[in-house]
Write a protein that holds these residues in place. Structure first.
Motif, PDB file in Angstrom:
ATOM      1  N   VAL A  34       0.729  -0.958   0.045  1.00 31.08           N
ATOM      2  CA  VAL A  34      -0.106  -0.241   0.180  1.00 31.08           C
ATOM      3  C   VAL A  34       1.002   1.283   0.306  1.00 31.08           C
ATOM      4  N   HIS A  73       2.465   1.730  -4.067  1.00 30.07           N
ATOM      5  CA  HIS A  73       1.760   1.814  -4.653  1.00 30.07           C
ATOM      6  C   HIS A  73       0.529   3.049  -4.614  1.00 30.07           C
ATOM      7  N   HIS A  74       0.785   3.508  -3.110  1.00 29.83           N
ATOM      8  CA  HIS A  74      -0.537   4.262  -2.413  1.00 29.83           C
ATOM      9  C   HIS A  74      -0.461   5.253  -3.702  1.00 29.83           C
ATOM     10  N   THR A  83      -4.401   3.944  -8.887  1.00 30.33           N
ATOM     11  CA  THR A  83      -5.606   3.926  -8.173  1.00 30.33           C
ATOM     12  C   THR A  83      -5.898   2.338  -7.756  1.00 30.33           C
ATOM     13  N   LEU A 101      -3.472  -0.048  -6.787  1.00 28.69           N
ATOM     14  CA  LEU A 101      -4.533  -0.536  -4.955  1.00 28.69           C
ATOM     15  C   LEU A 101      -5.489  -1.141  -4.472  1.00 28.69           C
TER      16      LEU A 101
END
Length: 209
Positions: free
Chosen positions: A180, A183-184, A191, A194
């Motif tokens: 998270v 890749h946030h 998106t 995530l």
């Protein structure tokens, strides 16, 4: 069942060998894993966590499936059911609908330019769709029957070894937090990626709760 596939076979021929060994059929994910396990050189031997690897693998397999369906129908041997959740050889029935003349999916996957030209946004949609199917969105709300392939796919996304003795929900949650963070969207991530990570975590929580 562990013998390597003949390297001189094209991908459609290798898939035909695998499908004949399992008349009950299999999912796209299972088929990909079997191709990898038996050392097919026609698909990337890489984890499916990378969106471009996933798209290329999916496209190559479906291209081969539609080629195989046309060939088997033309030779009056089998009908071939093609879907992400079930790929299965079925009896050939003369006079049945067979291969539809106007099949947009067939046209898409048999056009290799789509492999080259598909943009990143479409690949992202594919990734979201793949993990949505793995989560079990095709099941009813009250159906709690989860296939082990969902667990394997989720652990592959997390790059975790399902055979490791140290694997626990605590380890999975720690890896989830790492992914998270990486890749946030606020850190330049995707998106859709995530969302895929969250769906995979939902799967794993059901197995390790």
């Amino acid at each position: 069942m562990n013998d390597d596939l003949e390297p001189e076979m094209d991908l459609a021929e290798q898939i035909f060998v695998l499908l004949r060994e399992q008349p009950e059929g299999c999912s796209e994910y299972q088929l990909i894993q079997q191709l990898k396990a038996r050392h097919s050189t026609h698909i990337p031997n890489l984890p499916l966590l990378d969106k471009l690897v996933l798209f290329r693998t999916h496209f190559l397999v479906f291209n081969a499936l539609y080629q195989l369906r046309d060939q088997l129908w033309g030779e009056s041997l089998y009908s071939l059911q093609i879907s992400p959740l079930n790929v299965q050889l079925q009896p050939y029935v003369p006079g049945a609908s067979g291969v539809a003349e106007n099949d947009p999916l067939r046209d898409y996957y048999l056009d290799m330019s789509n492999l080259r030209d598909t943009d990143e946004q479409e690949v992202e949609r594919l990734l979201a769709s793949f993990w949505s199917r793995m989560r079990g969105d095709h099941l009813s709300e009250r159906n709690e029957t989860w296939d082990p392939e969902q667990k394997r796919a989720a652990l592959e996304l997390f790059e975790l070894d399902q055979e490791a003795s140290s694997l626990s929900l605590h380890t999975i949650k720690r890896r989830y937090r790492q992914l998270v963070s990486i890749h946030h969207p606020d850190r330049g991530g995707s998106t859709t990626r995530l969302q895929s990570i969250n769906l995979a975590m939902e799967i794993l929580q059901r197995y390790y709760r």
